[in-house]
Design an enzyme around this catalytic site. Structure first.
Site, PDB file in Angstrom:
ATOM      1  CB  CYS A  33      13.881   3.858  18.400  1.00 51.58           C
ATOM      2  SG  CYS A  33      13.391   4.147  16.195  1.00 51.58           S
ATOM      3  CB  CYS A  36      13.058   0.282  16.330  1.00 50.11           C
ATOM      4  SG  CYS A  36      14.854   1.690  16.431  1.00 50.11           S
TER       5      CYS A  36
END
Length: 108
Positions: A33, A36
């Protein structure tokens, strides 16, 4: 337990999380991600020198019950717990201060 760079191989159960003593940050996300990945330096900075705060990094996704039990919809989501009870939440932190402010709610 300082900043955890790697996701747990096996996520804890919700019962185990609810029983965690003291201050804990449960981070939901995935290694691939982009949001992230961008948040990692911010999270690491906020948790630096905070050994009294446990950091549990959980890989989330379809079929992952722990994330669903916390109502996680976006990554990363940081859930701040005190003695197993949620006291704050930060979704997609934009700066370390947002994480540090939420840490204050844990009393640590």
């Amino acid at each position: 337990m300082p900043y955890a760079a790697q996701h747990l191989a096996q996520p804890p159960s919700r019962d185990d999380v609810d029983k965690l003593p003291g201050a804990t940050v449960v981070e939901f996300g995935t290694p691939w991600c982009g949001h992230c990945q961008r948040a990692q330096p911010l999270i690491e900075q906020a948790l630096k020198n905070r050994a009294e705060i446990a950091h549990v990094k959980v890989e989330d996704g379809p079929g992952q019950r722990l994330g669903r039990s916390f109502g996680v919809k976006l990554w990363p989501t940081l859930v701040f717990l005190k003695d197993g009870q949620e006291v704050a939440r930060v979704v997609r932190p934009q700066d370390a201060q947002a994480v540090q402010d939420a840490l204050q709610a844990t009393g640590s």
